[in-house]
Design an enzyme around this catalytic site. Structure first.
Site, PDB file in Angstrom:
ATOM      1  N   GLU A 234      71.476   0.812  23.208  1.00 50.51           N
ATOM      2  CA  GLU A 234      71.335  -0.511  22.619  1.00 50.51           C
ATOM      3  C   GLU A 234      72.693  -1.081  22.206  1.00 50.51           C
ATOM      4  O   GLU A 234      72.997  -2.259  22.450  1.00 50.51           O
ATOM      5  CB  GLU A 234      70.421  -0.459  21.388  1.00 50.51           C
ATOM      6  CG  GLU A 234      69.034   0.085  21.667  1.00 50.51           C
ATOM      7  CD  GLU A 234      68.907   1.580  21.421  1.00 50.51           C
ATOM      8  OE1 GLU A 234      67.900   1.997  20.838  1.00 50.51           O
ATOM      9  OE2 GLU A 234      69.832   2.323  21.822  1.00 50.51           O
TER      10      GLU A 234
ATOM     11  N   ALA B 219      59.627  40.568  51.640  1.00 50.28           N
ATOM     12  CA  ALA B 219      58.960  41.556  52.486  1.00 50.28           C
ATOM     13  C   ALA B 219      58.913  42.901  51.758  1.00 50.28           C
ATOM     14  O   ALA B 219      59.538  43.078  50.693  1.00 50.28           O
ATOM     15  CB  ALA B 219      59.700  41.690  53.810  1.00 50.28           C
ATOM     16  N   ALA B 220      58.205  43.853  52.335  1.00 54.37           N
ATOM     17  CA  ALA B 220      58.019  45.143  51.674  1.00 54.37           C
ATOM     18  C   ALA B 220      59.336  45.850  51.393  1.00 54.37           C
ATOM     19  O   ALA B 220      59.457  46.597  50.408  1.00 54.37           O
ATOM     20  CB  ALA B 220      57.111  46.035  52.526  1.00 54.37           C
TER      21      ALA B 220
ATOM     22  N   THR C  89      68.415  40.973  39.467  1.00 61.28           N
ATOM     23  CA  THR C  89      68.736  40.052  40.559  1.00 61.28           C
ATOM     24  C   THR C  89      70.223  40.098  40.890  1.00 61.28           C
ATOM     25  O   THR C  89      70.614  40.063  42.057  1.00 61.28           O
ATOM     26  CB  THR C  89      68.319  38.616  40.174  1.00 61.28           C
ATOM     27  OG1 THR C  89      66.899  38.564  40.072  1.00 61.28           O
ATOM     28  CG2 THR C  89      68.785  37.602  41.205  1.00 61.28           C
TER      29      THR C  89
ATOM     30  N   ASP D  27      70.991  41.151  44.628  1.00 54.65           N
ATOM     31  CA  ASP D  27      71.321  40.044  45.537  1.00 54.65           C
ATOM     32  C   ASP D  27      72.749  39.528  45.419  1.00 54.65           C
ATOM     33  O   ASP D  27      73.209  38.799  46.293  1.00 54.65           O
ATOM     34  CB  ASP D  27      70.361  38.871  45.307  1.00 54.65           C
ATOM     35  CG  ASP D  27      68.918  39.237  45.571  1.00 54.65           C
ATOM     36  OD1 ASP D  27      68.675  40.184  46.328  1.00 54.65           O
ATOM     37  OD2 ASP D  27      68.021  38.572  44.998  1.00 54.65           O
TER      38      ASP D  27
ATOM     39  N   ARG E  62      75.319  23.767  45.531  1.00 51.95           N
ATOM     40  CA  ARG E  62      76.157  23.447  46.690  1.00 51.95           C
ATOM     41  C   ARG E  62      75.496  22.398  47.590  1.00 51.95           C
ATOM     42  O   ARG E  62      74.272  22.268  47.619  1.00 51.95           O
ATOM     43  CB  ARG E  62      76.440  24.707  47.516  1.00 51.95           C
ATOM     44  CG  ARG E  62      77.130  25.812  46.748  1.00 51.95           C
ATOM     45  CD  ARG E  62      77.476  26.992  47.652  1.00 51.95           C
ATOM     46  NE  ARG E  62      76.303  27.577  48.293  1.00 51.95           N
ATOM     47  CZ  ARG E  62      75.491  28.450  47.714  1.00 51.95           C
ATOM     48  NH1 ARG E  62      75.706  28.839  46.476  1.00 51.95           N
ATOM     49  NH2 ARG E  62      74.452  28.942  48.381  1.00 51.95           N
TER      50      ARG E  62
END
Length: 342
Positions: free
Chosen positions: A54, A165-166, A198, A202, A209
């Site tokens: 404002e 996957a397994a 994680t 990983d 990105r």
């Protein structure tokens, strides 16, 4: 009742609000209309310590230029003194005769602006384009009401609900359009949260990105867990220094993020962390990226979330469904969970 020109001005104010940073402070936009409906000035809030929307709009007018005008604002004008003065007093001093706003301010100290304006003889109307304003400010509102950051859980899954996957491999379940959408949403967050599991499995960079290029805005990488993070982990090369929280106490971890002004948390921590947050009632939104593929096996997108019988199921409110290439994104809000609500 709001006039058509005021509704159009509110939609413009919402566009202006989205230009502001999404963080500790709400994104707010304002449009000043003349008595005959012309736009006199526009403004938006650019971050903590800067003029509120404002006041920003009023600053573009000469002295007396807002007398008899209508201020259209996406959030109820504040009624307290913080780093800046009350917007209610600025509007009253400027001689504004009418204020139209979308959403009530949920703050105990900031709220009450509509009452103050009405007491000063200003015509006030709230609830205009309230759904659009609520959608824009949902993370900020949740943070204010619940006393913790707004938490978004993101996962990618197969059509049969598997996240890997397994053998644990998961790159890539979804396609490039879905992955690009994830990076865009990472850039909108204040922090990106994963568990140490994680990181060890990983080695994610936790950056936002566009292809190989870093986006201008990056979330702070946050790791929660008691196992050490390797010195050569990719996240240690992030533009922001990683925040390591050596704890399994999720509530205290979120408190630590809130204390640092990190109000929008994007969680990509795998089924263990995601499920723990769901079980504790500490999640607000789910982004489920669903690929048209079947994987089978034991690696589900979620684990135990505290549902022992069907009557305990956690119902969500779907707010968006969209196609991203061959994949589907479902965005859903979680209702407050009595046990975890704070």
């Amino acid at each position: 009742m709001a006039q058509d020109v005021e509704i159009a001005a509110m939609r413009r104010a919402l566009e202006l609000a989205a230009r502001g940073p999404a963080s500790r402070n709400p994104q707010v936009g304002a449009v000043i209309l003349s008595a005959d409906g012309r736009t006199l000035a526009e403004g938006w809030h650019r971050g903590a310590g800067t003029p509120h929307a404002e006041v920003d709009a009023l600053s573009h007018l000469p002295e007396g230029g807002a007398r008899g005008a209508t201020a259209v604002v996406t959030l109820e004008p504040c009624n307290h003194t913080g780093r800046t003065g009350p917007c209610t007093e600025a509007l009253i001093a400027a001689g504004v005769s009418r204020v139209v706003y979308a959403l009530d301010d949920p703050g105990e100290t900031e709220g009450g602006g509509a009452r103050r304006l009405a007491a000063a003889g200003v015509d006030v109307e709230g609830g205009v384009c309230v759904d659009e304003a609520r959608a824009l400010l949902a993370p900020w509102i949740a943070s204010r009401l619940r006393g913790r950051p707004h938490v978004t859980l993101k996962w990618a899954q197969s059509l049969d609900g598997r996240a890997a996957a397994a053998d644990g491999t998961s790159q890539w379940i979804t396609g490039p359009a879905a992955r690009a959408d994830v990076h865009r949403r990472r850039a909108e967050a204040d922090a990106i949260l994963v568990g140490t599991g994680t990181v060890l499995a990983d080695d994610p960079a936790l950056t936002a990105r566009d292809g190989e290029a870093l986006l201008p805005r990056q979330p702070v990488p946050v790791v929660i867990g008691t196992r050490p993070v390797p010195a050569d982990a990719a996240l240690r090369r992030h533009p922001h220094a990683p925040l390591i929280l050596p704890t399994r106490d999720l509530a205290s971890a979120l408190d630590a993020l809130l204390d640092r002004g990190l109000h929008r948390v994007f969680v990509e921590g795998g089924p263990g962390l995601q499920s723990a947050l769901l079980r504790a009632g500490l999640a607000d939104e789910v982004l489920a990226y669903i690929a048209p593929t079947l994987i089978g096996g034991p690696r589900l997108a979620t684990a135990d979330i505290g549902v022992d019988t069907i009557t305990d199921q956690r119902r969500l409110a779907v707010s968006d469904v969209r196609r991203l290439g061959d994949d589907l994104l479902v965005v859903a809000r979680l209702e407050p969970h009595a046990e975890g609500e704070r």
